[in-house]
Design an enzyme around this catalytic site. Sequence first.
Site, PDB file in Angstrom:
ATOM      1  N   ALA B  62      -3.573 -45.989  45.963  1.00  0.00           N
ATOM      2  CA  ALA B  62      -2.747 -46.233  44.780  1.00  0.00           C
ATOM      3  C   ALA B  62      -3.040 -47.604  44.180  1.00  0.00           C
ATOM      4  CB  ALA B  62      -1.263 -46.111  45.138  1.00  0.00           C
ATOM      5  N   ASN B  89      -3.315 -47.377  55.167  1.00  0.00           N
ATOM      6  CA  ASN B  89      -3.420 -46.036  55.737  1.00  0.00           C
ATOM      7  C   ASN B  89      -4.518 -45.211  55.083  1.00  0.00           C
ATOM      8  OD1 ASN B  89      -1.413 -46.163  57.663  1.00  0.00           O
ATOM      9  ND2 ASN B  89       0.194 -45.450  56.267  1.00  0.00           N
ATOM     10  N   GLY B  94      -6.827 -38.512  56.658  1.00  0.00           N
ATOM     11  CA  GLY B  94      -7.744 -37.397  56.907  1.00  0.00           C
ATOM     12  C   GLY B  94      -8.646 -37.021  55.746  1.00  0.00           C
ATOM     13  N   GLY B  95      -8.461 -37.664  54.614  1.00  0.00           N
ATOM     14  CA  GLY B  95      -9.384 -37.430  53.497  1.00  0.00           C
ATOM     15  C   GLY B  95      -9.173 -36.142  52.736  1.00  0.00           C
ATOM     16  N   ARG B 340       5.250 -29.257  57.420  1.00  0.00           N
ATOM     17  CA  ARG B 340       5.261 -30.270  58.477  1.00  0.00           C
ATOM     18  C   ARG B 340       6.618 -30.427  59.137  1.00  0.00           C
ATOM     19  NH1 ARG B 340       1.398 -34.929  55.679  1.00  0.00           N
ATOM     20  NH2 ARG B 340      -0.533 -33.827  56.122  1.00  0.00           N
TER      21      ARG B 340
END
Lengths: 171, 513
Positions: B62, B89, B94-95, B340
């Site tokens: 960001a 982070n 995880g991309g 999640r």
Amino acid sequence: MLVNAIGRAVPALLALLLGAALSLPASAAPARNAKAAPGDCAACHKAEKVLPAGHPATKGMKLDACAQCHAPKSEQALGGKLPGMHLHQLRGIGCAQCHGDLKKPTEVAHDKCMSCHDTAKLVEKTANVKPKNPHTSPHYGKDADCNLCHHQHAKSENYCNQCHKFEFKVP
Amino acid sequence: MTNPKQTTDLLSRRRFLQTAGVAAGATVGALALPRAADAAAAPMPKKWDVTTDVLVVGTGFAGLAAAIEARDAKADVIVIDKMPVPGGNSAINGGDFGAAGTQMQKALGIEDSPELMLKDMMKAGAYLNHPELARTVAEQSAAALEWSQTYVGAQFDRVNFHGGHSVKRAHQTVQRSGAGLVTKQLEKARALGAKIELRTKLVRLVADKDGRIVGAEVRRGYKFPDEASGTPAFIKARKAVVLASGGFSNDVKLRQMYDPRLTDQFTSTNQPGATGEAIMAACMAGAMDLQMDWIQLGPWTSPDEKGFGYVPQFVERVVGYGLMVDPATGKRFFKESGNRKERADAIILLGHPALILADSTNTTKMVDPGQLKGALDNGSLRKFDTIEELAKAYNMPVDVFVEQVKRWNTYVEQKKDPELDCLIFKDAVPNVTPPFYAARLWPRVHHTMGGLAINKDAQVIGFDLKPIVGLYAAGEATGGVHGAVRLGSCAMADCVVFGRIAGKNAAKQAAWG
């Protein structure tokens, strides 16, 4: 004043020249003498016994001489056994060469390290270290600050191990 | 501009809450009005040490998206980060970049649309998402991905599924890490002339008498986590400050303020600097926070490795192919493709780690070889020649477990799970081919959905419900985009979409001095 500005955790200068197991002294760090000649433990450590009994006198020795017993990559190697500044000192790199004007010493930036050390060569040198090459990573490339791991006035650390489980020996 | 003051000394809502211990809902209204006007004035810094147009706090997706856009709009930009490494982070994630209606999806025959992505985000978010924020992310996701590829230069080469999505829409970097994007952003920001200062920590925002944000007090040469380290300095931000400082998953004290269950017994997937001081600094400057109670645990981390680790990239790839069981019973207990929160809650309810497994065919088809090797090498993923052997290794009742695997395999053949309604992919095959791969799962604190209130222009909203002039925010530091539950891969989309908006608007802000 120099002493206070540069650091606080200086273990005994040549405590480890024999290559015996590392035991950083519990005593407070000695006052740092910027004019100490390489190998002159007493210049900072005074009467404190920092070498094992029977260790040859080191006064006047430089790193090359130490290496005759403490061969690099051997069990006796000095890397990782004493704070990096001692190795710099033994090579004749004194406080001022990294910290500038000792009346007003500055913190050492990564670029300063790079003025002597070459990242590309370093990456190549450690290419076969297992389980990963510590000098390049998917996260920070080849530009990570040396001081993340290689502290000069305190015990070095393995920065990768915040997340990973890489058993590197960090000099 | 005359008589600015450091806003720390204002009677902030947070300080009031800490001292008086009252419930927020009852008092917010009363505190909204006097915020700037009645507060004791703090001295204006005698001099500003540095001046820039836009000050960005944070070097993740960001912050760097904001920096790049602000530079492209000809603003001077300084980006600060308190940590000694850039990327926060973003460098260790995880991309996976959630985006709807992309060329990559079309090439794979995946039918998707921003409307469907929004629907998925809202459903997972328990409809607590601020709809205009979630919509902004969904609608601009494909453009943000394209910008990341063609302008920033990141490479994406596969489209993954994440629990809670209707379709595969997580575009993954070739590095299988967010580093694949954030390192390119860093290069781009530097090439455009943004100044990046690591180990510079935001201490507090400085506001003028009207509450406009005019700059920040920082500590340069800061050594995390030593709060006394570094040297104080004042950075003047002529146009605006952009807060892109991330969430607070690793701030045990703060997260327990919102969710007292999240004691230090729960570790986190986050980098150590994922703490909440910058969000608090904004609150002290009059910014409103929202939905801070919604703290996400990742259901796919392994107790057998540290941090985020490799196992999540096994788990999320084999969801919809393999099965998850409770090792105490040898039976499935929850829908593997659930979101999640649903899955993390279900595992915590078991009271012990769950087990996920898949056979060789499904695993090698779905899981990146490098990630698979990493997980096997560190012991968090194990492989077995037979199902029986696997059952014994985890002390499961062998017969029950073998029956469960058989039953699951029939569902895979039918592409329908009548028991728990797991989504099963068309190319999934019955798990019959050795070796069988298995990993234990125990959740870790992963993402803080709550944060600073913003509007769709990324302006931070104050307690008078009006934008605070000169303050923008983007990414995990903000709240509202994801509501109760963030879907996997929606963080990258959120960060890049709102980072770009924040950067553009910060550069457009009229300078105050």
